[in-house]
Structures are given as structure tokens and as C-alpha cells.
Design an enzyme around this catalytic site. Structure first.
Site, PDB file in Angstrom:
ATOM      1  N   CYS A 112       0.820  -1.222   0.000  1.00  0.00           N
ATOM      2  CA  CYS A 112       0.000   0.000   0.000  1.00  0.00           C
ATOM      3  C   CYS A 112       0.847   1.262   0.000  1.00  0.00           C
ATOM      4  O   CYS A 112       0.350   2.341  -0.321  1.00  0.00           O
ATOM      5  CB  CYS A 112      -0.950  -0.008   1.189  1.00  0.00           C
ATOM      6  SG  CYS A 112      -2.132  -1.347   1.067  1.00  0.00           S
ATOM      7  N   HIS A 252      -3.455   7.105   1.790  1.00  0.00           N
ATOM      8  CA  HIS A 252      -3.851   5.764   1.349  1.00  0.00           C
ATOM      9  C   HIS A 252      -5.240   5.458   1.909  1.00  0.00           C
ATOM     10  O   HIS A 252      -5.554   5.802   3.050  1.00  0.00           O
ATOM     11  CB  HIS A 252      -2.831   4.745   1.857  1.00  0.00           C
ATOM     12  CG  HIS A 252      -3.249   3.334   1.630  1.00  0.00           C
ATOM     13  ND1 HIS A 252      -3.600   2.864   0.381  1.00  0.00           N
ATOM     14  CD2 HIS A 252      -3.392   2.290   2.490  1.00  0.00           C
ATOM     15  CE1 HIS A 252      -3.935   1.583   0.489  1.00  0.00           C
ATOM     16  NE2 HIS A 252      -3.817   1.214   1.747  1.00  0.00           N
ATOM     17  N   ASN A 282     -10.009  -0.417  -1.047  1.00  0.00           N
ATOM     18  CA  ASN A 282      -8.546  -0.309  -0.980  1.00  0.00           C
ATOM     19  C   ASN A 282      -7.947  -0.908  -2.253  1.00  0.00           C
ATOM     20  O   ASN A 282      -7.952  -2.122  -2.435  1.00  0.00           O
ATOM     21  CB  ASN A 282      -8.058  -1.060   0.266  1.00  0.00           C
ATOM     22  CG  ASN A 282      -6.556  -0.993   0.454  1.00  0.00           C
ATOM     23  OD1 ASN A 282      -5.835  -0.507  -0.416  1.00  0.00           O
ATOM     24  ND2 ASN A 282      -6.091  -1.487   1.590  1.00  0.00           N
TER      25      ASN A 282
HETATM   26  O1  UT7 Z   1      -3.963  -1.318   3.309  1.00  0.00           O
HETATM   27  C1  UT7 Z   1      -3.216  -2.277   3.939  1.00  0.00           C
HETATM   28  C2  UT7 Z   1      -3.282  -2.134   5.396  1.00  0.00           C
HETATM   29  N1  UT7 Z   1      -4.521  -2.652   5.900  1.00  0.00           N
HETATM   30  C3  UT7 Z   1      -5.231  -1.944   6.741  1.00  0.00           C
HETATM   31  O2  UT7 Z   1      -4.867  -0.818   7.039  1.00  0.00           O
HETATM   32  C4  UT7 Z   1      -6.444  -2.578   7.363  1.00  0.00           C
HETATM   33  C5  UT7 Z   1      -6.443  -2.343   8.853  1.00  0.00           C
HETATM   34  N2  UT7 Z   1      -7.558  -2.996   9.557  1.00  0.00           N
HETATM   35  C6  UT7 Z   1      -8.821  -2.590   9.436  1.00  0.00           C
HETATM   36  O3  UT7 Z   1      -9.129  -1.707   8.648  1.00  0.00           O
HETATM   37  C7  UT7 Z   1      -9.863  -3.195  10.359  1.00  0.00           C
HETATM   38  O4  UT7 Z   1      -9.221  -3.903  11.376  1.00  0.00           O
HETATM   39  C8  UT7 Z   1     -10.873  -4.128   9.637  1.00  0.00           C
HETATM   40  C9  UT7 Z   1     -11.812  -3.304   8.787  1.00  0.00           C
HETATM   41  C10 UT7 Z   1     -10.122  -5.143   8.786  1.00  0.00           C
HETATM   42  C11 UT7 Z   1     -11.713  -4.865  10.673  1.00  0.00           C
HETATM   43  O5  UT7 Z   1     -12.381  -3.939  11.516  1.00  0.00           O
HETATM   44  P1  UT7 Z   1     -12.358  -4.130  13.116  1.00  0.00           P
HETATM   45  O6  UT7 Z   1     -13.191  -3.077  13.682  1.00  0.00           O
HETATM   46  O7  UT7 Z   1     -10.896  -4.169  13.520  1.00  0.00           O
HETATM   47  O8  UT7 Z   1     -13.067  -5.504  13.284  1.00  0.00           O
HETATM   48  P2  UT7 Z   1     -12.484  -6.850  13.949  1.00  0.00           P
HETATM   49  O9  UT7 Z   1     -11.441  -7.433  13.085  1.00  0.00           O
HETATM   50  O10 UT7 Z   1     -12.146  -6.538  15.364  1.00  0.00           O
HETATM   51  O11 UT7 Z   1     -13.766  -7.740  13.916  1.00  0.00           O
HETATM   52  C12 UT7 Z   1     -14.895  -7.434  14.683  1.00  0.00           C
HETATM   53  C13 UT7 Z   1     -15.945  -8.480  14.403  1.00  0.00           C
HETATM   54  C14 UT7 Z   1     -15.417  -9.907  14.499  1.00  0.00           C
HETATM   55  O12 UT7 Z   1     -16.454 -10.694  15.080  1.00  0.00           O
HETATM   56  P3  UT7 Z   1     -16.342 -11.149  16.612  1.00  0.00           P
HETATM   57  O13 UT7 Z   1     -15.070 -11.923  16.699  1.00  0.00           O
HETATM   58  O14 UT7 Z   1     -16.287  -9.851  17.386  1.00  0.00           O
HETATM   59  O15 UT7 Z   1     -17.581 -11.928  16.800  1.00  0.00           O
HETATM   60  C15 UT7 Z   1     -15.240 -10.291  13.065  1.00  0.00           C
HETATM   61  O16 UT7 Z   1     -15.377 -11.683  12.862  1.00  0.00           O
HETATM   62  O17 UT7 Z   1     -16.430  -8.318  13.078  1.00  0.00           O
HETATM   63  C16 UT7 Z   1     -16.372  -9.564  12.399  1.00  0.00           C
HETATM   64  N3  UT7 Z   1     -16.141  -9.316  10.982  1.00  0.00           N
HETATM   65  C17 UT7 Z   1     -17.139  -9.112  10.119  1.00  0.00           C
HETATM   66  N4  UT7 Z   1     -18.466  -9.041  10.281  1.00  0.00           N
HETATM   67  C18 UT7 Z   1     -19.210  -8.770   9.192  1.00  0.00           C
HETATM   68  C19 UT7 Z   1     -14.962  -9.270  10.311  1.00  0.00           C
HETATM   69  N5  UT7 Z   1     -15.194  -9.016   9.014  1.00  0.00           N
HETATM   70  C20 UT7 Z   1     -16.531  -8.901   8.858  1.00  0.00           C
HETATM   71  C21 UT7 Z   1     -17.369  -8.640   7.772  1.00  0.00           C
HETATM   72  N6  UT7 Z   1     -18.693  -8.586   7.971  1.00  0.00           N
HETATM   73  N7  UT7 Z   1     -16.880  -8.442   6.524  1.00  0.00           N
END
Ligand code: UT7
Length: 329
Positions: A112, A252, A282
Site C-alpha cells: 500500500c 492511502h 482499498n
Molecule cells: O492497506 C493495507 C493495510 N490494511 C489496513 O490498514 C487494514 C487495517 N484494519 C482494518 O481496517 C480493520 O481492522 C478491519 C476493517 C479489517 C476490521 O475492523 P475491526 O473493527 O478491527 O473488526 P475486527 O477485526 O475486530 O472484527 C470485529 C468483528 C469480528 O467478530 P467477533 O469476533 O467480534 O464476533 C469479526 O469476525 O467483526 C467480524 N467481521 C465481520 N463481520 C461482518 C470481520 N469481518 C466482517 C465482515 N462482515 N466483513
């Protein structure tokens, strides 16, 4: 002498995939994706279309806008983690497609942050005095490495490309400063494990779904918020600028919440921040040049405007780059 951007261009594939389309494929919802990331739609290539095809559209537009003939191009740098193939480089494929018969070039893998790495490298080539016209392209076909059964990753990315033409200037505009960093201790948190020399393609790597992107989102999020905010503030400070001096912050586009945190740290008003993650998701190396091209076309940038670019991505890689806008087409 400095390097300056004399033209911008972008290519967004036609096919649109909405959050509602994804709801039919994986266990997700429009509400979750929008509230956690800011993404509403993303664009995907059609069958047979790949990274070099998108990059070629961008390169052609850059040449057309500046009435540059292909033989005048000195170098082509392509930032990508999704080249058409392992080799030859995407730069070679683009060179051939546009007929840049006197150019050399290479691909650069900075995920990225790839476009920032490429832009800084291109600027150094121009500043050396040896090269006058350098095409710098950021292009990624993320759909080619997305696992559409993994809701943690498949909702986040899209395909797209953007680029700039770099030329020398004696004026005040151009690339003023950059800070680029890399820290490979971040490798376990965001990677595509197979297809390289460690895990060459085999039935086993395919069965274990190792040719897809894998991310520990929560861990990457923590590093990204701090990394992008710190490096944006650092470059402003060391050049004696404040957030209020900036016309536009073009970060980004990985997550609207990461962008908001970095913008807040720099004391920016929302009008100073370019956001297009809602439309494209992204696009990895594509996000920043796509953003620059849109801002330019929408009349958001005037000659003399101060612009800050910043990124964070796999590696980990991160960086910021400060430039003064020129009469870019
Ligand atoms: O560009 C390269 C660099 N990458 C980034 O900068 C990405 C950085 N990370 C992020 O943007 C965020 O961490 C995400 C968008 C990937 C995830 O958001 P989050 O608020 O950190 O969510 P999480 O990973 O803590 O997940 C929360 C919950 C989980 O469920 P439980 O374990 O709390 O029951 C996940 O399983 O959300 C669930 N979850 C989803 N639910 C619905 C994860 N993906 C999804 C989804 N739809 N697509």
C-alpha cells in the site's frame, strides 16, 4: 533542480461490486462494511483484464495529456503486488504496449506504500539529471488474490490504477520531501504466503488457500493508525508547516477510521482530506495516484498548493511525501 508532476491519470475498471452484492456471497452486511471501513462499492476488472492493462490505460493518458511521444519516455516504474505474472515485470509489459522504445523500467513491491516508494524513486531519477520523463504508476488487481469465502479480507479491496508523469523543474513546485520506512517484523500480519520461492505453487498450497491475501485486521489497524499519523505529522514538522498550510491531504485509502485519526493528528479540516474509499475500497498501490488524479480533475488543486501524501501497508511499509502542486494536466 526538482522533479515535478506534470500530469495525472487514473483507470477504474467498469464492473462495480456493492456491499449488497457481497452480502449474497459471504456472511457480512452493508452496515458492517460501511461503519467499520467507509467502503460502499469497489470496482473489479473483467475476465482477462490484469494489472498491465490498467497501467497501460494510465500511461497512454499521461502521454496524451502532455503531448509526449512514447519514445521520449526515459523510465517506467510500476508499484504493484499483483503483477500480471512473476516476470517479466509489469513495467516491461506496459513499455511494450505503449511503444516506449527508449525506456527502461521495473516493478517495485511496497504494497500500500508502493506508490510513495515509486514516486520518491522516480523523483531521484529526475533529480539526477539523467532522466527527463519518468512514468510512475501504482496499479493493483486485488481481486486476483482475494478469497471470496473470507469476509475478513474480501470486503476491503478493489482494483484500480493511477499514475503521474514526472519531469524536471527549476521552479518552486514539485516533490519537496519524503520520509519512507519499512519494518519486516510486520510480515506475519499481512501477506500472501504462497506463489513465491518459499512456498511455490502446489496442490497443497492451493488446497490450503495460500495464494490469497491474509490479514490480521485488528493488529494491522493498530500499527496503521499510529504509523500513518506519526509520519504525516513528522514531515510537516520537519519542514516547518502546520496542518493549516496544507491544501489537500491525500492518504492511502484502507479504512476511513485510519484516515480520520491521521487527519485529526495533523489538525486538518475534513475539506482538506481526500476520501474516495467509499467508491473504490482499498486498491493498494492505486489509491494515492487515483486520489491525485480525481483531485486534479475536480479542480481541488491549484499551482502552488501544498499537498501531503501518506500511506501504510504490508511489510510493514509506510511513508509520507510533501509536494507543491504544479500546472499538472
Ligand atoms: O492497506 C493495507 C493495510 N490494511 C489496513 O490498514 C487494514 C487495517 N484494519 C482494518 O481496517 C480493520 O481492522 C478491519 C476493517 C479489517 C476490521 O475492523 P475491526 O473493527 O478491527 O473488526 P475486527 O477485526 O475486530 O472484527 C470485529 C468483528 C469480528 O467478530 P467477533 O469476533 O467480534 O464476533 C469479526 O469476525 O467483526 C467480524 N467481521 C465481520 N463481520 C461482518 C470481520 N469481518 C466482517 C465482515 N462482515 N466483513
Amino acid at each position: 533542480m526538482r522533479a515535478t508532476i506534470t500530469a495525472t491519470a487514473r483507470y477504474i475498471p467498469e464492473r462495480v461490486m456493492t456491499n449488497f452484492d457481497l452480502e449474497k456471497i459471504v456472511d457480512t452486511s452493508d452496515e458492517w462494511i460501511r461503519s467499520r471501513t467507509g467502503i460502499e462499492t469497489r470496482h473489479l476488472v473483467k475476465d482477462g483484464e490484469a494489472t498491465s492493462a490498467m497501467g497501460t490505460h494510465v500511461a497512454r493518458e499521461l502521454l496524451e495529456k502532455t503531448a509526449t511521444s512514447p519514445e521520449e519516455v526515459d523510465a517506467i516504474i510500476v508499484a504493484t503486488v499483483t503483477p500480471d505474472m512473476m516476470f517479466p515485470s509489469t513495467a516491461a509489459l506496459i513499455q511494450n504496449a505503449i511503444g516506449a522504445s527508449k525506456a527502461w523500467g521495473f516493478d517495485l513491491s511496497g504494497a500500500c506504500s508502493g506508490f510513495l516508494y515509486a514516486l520518491d524513486t522516480g523523483a531521484r531519477l529526475v533529480e539526477s539529471g539523467k532522466y527527463q520523463k519518468v512514468l510512475v504508476i501504482g496499479a493493483d488487481t486485488m481481486s486476483s488474490i482475494l478469497d471470496f469465502t473470507d469476509r475478513n479480507t474480501c470486503v476491503l479491496f478493489g482494483d484500480g490504477a493511477g499514475g503521474v508523469l514526472l519531469e524536471p523543474t527549476e521552479g518552486d513546485s514539485g516533490i519537496l520531501d519524503s520520509i519512507l520506512r519499512i519494518d519486516g517484523s510486520g510480515a506475519p500480519y499481512l501477506n500472501m504466503p504462497a506463489g513465491g520461492s518459499l512456498h511455490p505453487a502446489s496442490h497443497e498450497t492451493v488446497e490450503k488457500r495460500m495464494h490469497y491475501i491474509r490479514q490480521d485486521g485488528k493488529a494491522v489497524f493498530k500499527f496503521a493508525v499510529k504509523g500513518m499519523a506519526d509520519i504525516s505529522a513528522e514531515i510537516l514538522e520537519r519542514n516547518g508547516f502546520q496542518g493549516s498550510d496544507l491544501k489537500l491531504y491525500i492518504p492511502h485509502q484502507a479504512n476511513k477510521r485510519i484516515i480520520d485519526a491521521a487527519a485529526k493528528r495533523c489538525g486538518l479540516h475534513p475539506d482538506q482530506v481526500l476520501i474516495n474509499i467509499n467508491k473504490y475500497g482499498n486498491t493498494t498501490a492505486g489509491t494515492i495516484p487515483i486520489g491525485m488524479s480525481e483531485a486534479s480533475d475536480e479542480g481541488r488543486l491549484e499551482p502552488g498548493d501544498l499537498v501531503l501524501l501518506a500511506a501504510f501497508g504490508a511489510g510493514f511499509t509506510w511513508g509520507s511525501l510533501l509536494l507543491r502542486w504544479d500546472h499538472a494536466k
